[in-house]
Design a protein around this motif. Structure first.
Motif, short mmCIF file in Angstrom:
data_model
loop_
_atom_site.label_atom_id
_atom_site.label_comp_id
_atom_site.label_asym_id
_atom_site.label_seq_id
_atom_site.Cartn_x
_atom_site.Cartn_y
_atom_site.Cartn_z
N HIS A 216 -39.81 -74.19 30.04
CA HIS A 216 -38.64 -73.75 30.82
C HIS A 216 -39.03 -73.52 32.28
CE1 HIS A 216 -36.69 -72.96 26.93
NE2 HIS A 216 -37.84 -72.41 26.58
N PRO A 217 -39.67 -74.47 32.97
CA PRO A 217 -40.16 -74.23 34.32
C PRO A 217 -39.06 -73.92 35.33
CG PRO A 217 -40.27 -76.57 33.81
CD PRO A 217 -39.92 -75.86 32.54
N ASP A 218 -37.85 -74.42 35.08
CA ASP A 218 -36.74 -74.18 36.01
C ASP A 218 -36.20 -72.76 35.90
OD1 ASP A 218 -35.89 -74.89 33.39
OD2 ASP A 218 -33.84 -75.21 34.12
N LYS A 219 -36.56 -72.04 34.84
CA LYS A 219 -36.09 -70.67 34.66
C LYS A 219 -37.17 -69.63 34.96
CE LYS A 219 -31.79 -71.10 33.44
NZ LYS A 219 -31.29 -70.53 32.18
N VAL A 220 -38.35 -70.06 35.43
CA VAL A 220 -39.43 -69.14 35.74
C VAL A 220 -39.74 -69.21 37.23
CG1 VAL A 220 -41.79 -68.44 35.24
CG2 VAL A 220 -40.39 -69.44 33.42
N ASP A 221 -39.34 -68.16 37.95
CA ASP A 221 -39.68 -68.07 39.37
C ASP A 221 -41.18 -67.88 39.54
OD1 ASP A 221 -39.33 -67.22 42.32
OD2 ASP A 221 -40.19 -65.43 41.41
N GLY A 222 -41.75 -67.05 38.67
CA GLY A 222 -43.17 -66.78 38.76
C GLY A 222 -43.66 -65.94 37.61
N VAL A 223 -44.94 -65.67 37.61
CA VAL A 223 -45.56 -64.85 36.57
C VAL A 223 -46.35 -63.74 37.25
CG1 VAL A 223 -45.69 -66.77 34.96
CG2 VAL A 223 -47.64 -66.30 36.44
N LYS A 224 -46.28 -62.57 36.67
CA LYS A 224 -47.07 -61.44 37.16
C LYS A 224 -48.19 -61.18 36.17
CE LYS A 224 -46.82 -56.37 37.66
NZ LYS A 224 -48.14 -56.19 38.19
N ILE A 225 -49.41 -61.25 36.66
CA ILE A 225 -50.58 -61.11 35.80
C ILE A 225 -51.27 -59.79 36.09
CG2 ILE A 225 -52.72 -62.19 35.03
CD1 ILE A 225 -50.21 -63.89 34.62
N SER A 226 -51.31 -58.91 35.10
CA SER A 226 -51.94 -57.58 35.25
C SER A 226 -53.02 -57.41 34.20
CB SER A 226 -50.89 -56.47 35.12
OG SER A 226 -49.92 -56.57 36.14
N LEU A 227 -54.11 -58.15 34.36
CA LEU A 227 -55.21 -58.10 33.40
C LEU A 227 -56.50 -57.57 34.03
CD1 LEU A 227 -54.66 -61.56 31.63
CD2 LEU A 227 -53.93 -59.30 30.84
N LEU A 228 -56.49 -57.31 35.34
CA LEU A 228 -57.66 -56.81 36.08
C LEU A 228 -58.86 -57.74 35.89
CD1 LEU A 228 -57.40 -52.95 35.44
CD2 LEU A 228 -56.32 -54.34 37.22
N ASP A 229 -58.59 -59.04 35.88
CA ASP A 229 -59.62 -60.06 35.71
C ASP A 229 -59.31 -61.17 36.72
OD1 ASP A 229 -61.15 -62.29 34.94
OD2 ASP A 229 -61.10 -61.74 32.82
N ALA A 230 -60.00 -61.14 37.87
CA ALA A 230 -59.67 -62.04 38.97
C ALA A 230 -59.85 -63.50 38.59
CB ALA A 230 -60.51 -61.70 40.19
N TYR A 247 -47.78 -64.04 40.80
CA TYR A 247 -47.74 -62.74 41.46
C TYR A 247 -48.90 -61.91 40.92
CZ TYR A 247 -42.90 -63.79 42.86
OH TYR A 247 -41.77 -64.34 43.40
N THR A 248 -49.85 -61.61 41.78
CA THR A 248 -50.94 -60.80 41.27
C THR A 248 -50.48 -59.38 40.97
OG1 THR A 248 -53.22 -60.10 41.60
CG2 THR A 248 -51.81 -60.03 43.55
N GLY A 249 -50.94 -58.89 39.83
CA GLY A 249 -50.76 -57.49 39.48
C GLY A 249 -52.11 -56.83 39.29
N ASP A 250 -53.14 -57.45 39.91
CA ASP A 250 -54.53 -56.99 39.75
C ASP A 250 -54.85 -55.97 40.83
OD1 ASP A 250 -57.32 -56.71 39.76
OD2 ASP A 250 -57.63 -58.74 39.00
N ASP A 251 -54.82 -54.71 40.47
CA ASP A 251 -55.03 -53.63 41.44
C ASP A 251 -56.51 -53.41 41.75
OD1 ASP A 251 -52.15 -52.40 41.64
OD2 ASP A 251 -52.51 -52.75 39.52
N PHE A 252 -57.38 -54.27 41.24
CA PHE A 252 -58.81 -54.21 41.55
C PHE A 252 -59.24 -55.31 42.53
CE2 PHE A 252 -60.55 -51.98 37.46
CZ PHE A 252 -59.82 -50.85 37.78
N HIS A 253 -58.53 -56.46 42.52
CA HIS A 253 -59.01 -57.63 43.26
C HIS A 253 -57.93 -58.25 44.15
CE1 HIS A 253 -61.26 -57.48 39.35
NE2 HIS A 253 -62.28 -57.54 40.17
N TYR A 254 -56.90 -57.52 44.49
CA TYR A 254 -55.75 -58.09 45.17
C TYR A 254 -56.03 -58.73 46.53
CZ TYR A 254 -55.86 -53.28 46.92
OH TYR A 254 -56.26 -52.07 47.43
N PRO A 255 -56.96 -58.22 47.37
CA PRO A 255 -57.14 -58.90 48.66
C PRO A 255 -57.58 -60.35 48.51
CG PRO A 255 -58.06 -56.69 48.75
CD PRO A 255 -57.74 -56.98 47.31
N GLN A 256 -58.56 -60.59 47.66
CA GLN A 256 -59.07 -61.95 47.51
C GLN A 256 -58.06 -62.86 46.83
OE1 GLN A 256 -62.12 -60.10 45.03
NE2 GLN A 256 -62.04 -61.86 43.64
N LEU A 257 -57.27 -62.30 45.90
CA LEU A 257 -56.30 -63.11 45.18
C LEU A 257 -55.12 -63.49 46.07
CD1 LEU A 257 -56.50 -61.19 41.82
CD2 LEU A 257 -57.16 -63.58 42.17
N ILE A 258 -54.69 -62.57 46.92
CA ILE A 258 -53.59 -62.87 47.85
C ILE A 258 -54.08 -63.82 48.94
CG2 ILE A 258 -51.97 -61.88 49.52
CD1 ILE A 258 -52.05 -59.28 47.82
#
Length: 383
Positions: A216-230, A247-258
């Motif tokens: 269903h790619p047309d119905k998914v704007d994006g995915v939020k990943i919160s696994l703390l595994d860059a 959409y990163t949800g990684d509150d440990f590695h967000y600078p490098q991921l963004i």
């Protein structure tokens, strides 16, 4: 300006706060990344309720904080984990929050996405879980907000394998009026979500997750990943269909991921951007100009604070987030729905204060110092 702060070893140390905050200014939304801050709720401290009673929310203070985030160009991720969904805020309270915040977003021109889950259930059949999701999706769509399909405790408890996830999510994606964000919240944030997508093997779970999106790619704007595994996020990001955002949800590695690499980057939907809002916005504006170095110089020093707030047990990070909102002057008290202000130790809160002050996050450092001293005095730390 000095304050004595308790350390984890039981000693007191003298800390000298900053005298000037970091200079940041409000601004328009960003051009290089889509960035949401998950936002906390402000409790009504005068409500005579017990921790397990329905939440009493200070609606004006709650909405004022969202206006603060919007003023800096951030989107608001509403009624999600940071708002204490399932940890003090029930579905009835979340539905009211969604309606009020979506109306406020329309009034000020702010971007908003709202959490859709099944927390009106404690268990149930797959049909009941699907109906619960449908009820919440209808509330979000009727409010005019983008939907974030959150992980479901009830589904994690009921599903017998990957096929149940494919059936439930496939049905919801076909039904959604607009593209949604799929949210994969790891068990470090909620232990009840262990084995989500039908397997405790993260490689197998990732395959199922990607199968749902590919169908269903047309119905998914994006995915939020919160696994703390860059690295896992990067690997998954590279396998997404064209046009589906990560959409990163990684509150440990967000600078490098963004910041990303030569093969792509992550957008952001982060709880840590609740206290970091103005600073994070300043950093992303540097990225808008192509200044990756300036972005990293602003955002990298914040990781120590984020890792502290989100340290295990990670689900209690909301306590530090609300503490910092109070110290920064965004609310008049340090009370939380469900009594969650007691979920972190005094040394933990003291270190959160010092790290945030060192970053210049408090618009009025003197006010923050006075409030921290008042809090510490309740625990017998005399200044």
């Amino acid at each position: 300006m000095t304050i004595r702060l308790p350390a984890a070893d039981g000693t007191l140390r003298t800390y000298e706060p900053r005298t000037e905050p970091l200079a940041v200014t409000p601004g328009t939304p960003f051009t290089s990344r889509t960035v949401f801050s998950a936002a906390h709720v402000v409790a009504d401290p005068y409500a005579d309720v017990s921790p397990d009673a329905p939440a009493a929310v200070d609606w004006e203070a709650t909405l004022a904080f969202r206006r603060h985030l919007w003023s800096h160009g951030l989107g608001v991720a509403e009624a999600m984990d940071t708002a204490q969904r399932g940890m003090g805020l029930d579905w009835a309270g979340a539905a009211e929050l969604i309606r009020r915040s979506a109306a406020e977003a329309r009034a000020v021109g702010g971007r908003i996405a709202c959490g859709v889950g099944t927390d009106q259930l404690t268990g149930g059949t797959l049909a009941e879980i699907r109906a619960a999701y449908e009820e919440q999706l209808a509330v979000v769509e009727e409010a005019g907000a983008q939907a974030v399909l959150m992980a479901s405790r009830a589904l994690a408890a009921t599903a017998t394998g990957p096929e149940d996830y494919r059936e439930i999510y496939g049905h919801l994606l076909r039904q959604a009026a607009e593209p949604v964000i799929l949210h994969w919240l790891g068990p470090m944030f909620d232990p009840a979500l262990e084995g989500y997508w039908g397997s405790a093997d993260l490689d197998a779970a990732t395959d199922t997750f990607l199968e749902v999106i590919a169908a269903h790619p047309d119905k998914v704007d994006g995915v939020k990943i919160s696994l703390l595994d860059a690295q896992r996020e990067v690997d998954l990001r590279r396998r997404l269909p064209r046009g589906v955002r990560c959409y990163t949800g990684d509150d440990f590695h967000y600078p490098q991921l963004i910041a990303g690499d030569d093969q792509g980057f992550s957008h952001a939907l982060l709880g840590i951007f609740d206290p970091l809002g103005p600073l994070a916005a300043e950093a992303v504006r540097a990225l808008d100009t192509g200044d990756v170095r300036g972005f990293r110089e602003l955002l990298d020093p914040t990781v120590e604070l984020s890792r502290h707030l989100f340290q295990a047990p990670t689900r209690f990070y909301k306590t530090g987030v609300v503490l910092l909102a109070w110290l920064a002057g965004h609310q008049e008290h340090f009370a939380m729905v469900g009594g969650l202000q007691s979920a972190r130790s005094v040394p933990h809160l003291a270190r959160a204060y010092a790290l945030a002050d060192g970053l210049g996050l408090f618009p009025d450092p003197k006010l923050a110092e006075e409030r921290m001293k008042n809090l510490l005095s309740v625990y017998g730390v005399n200044q």
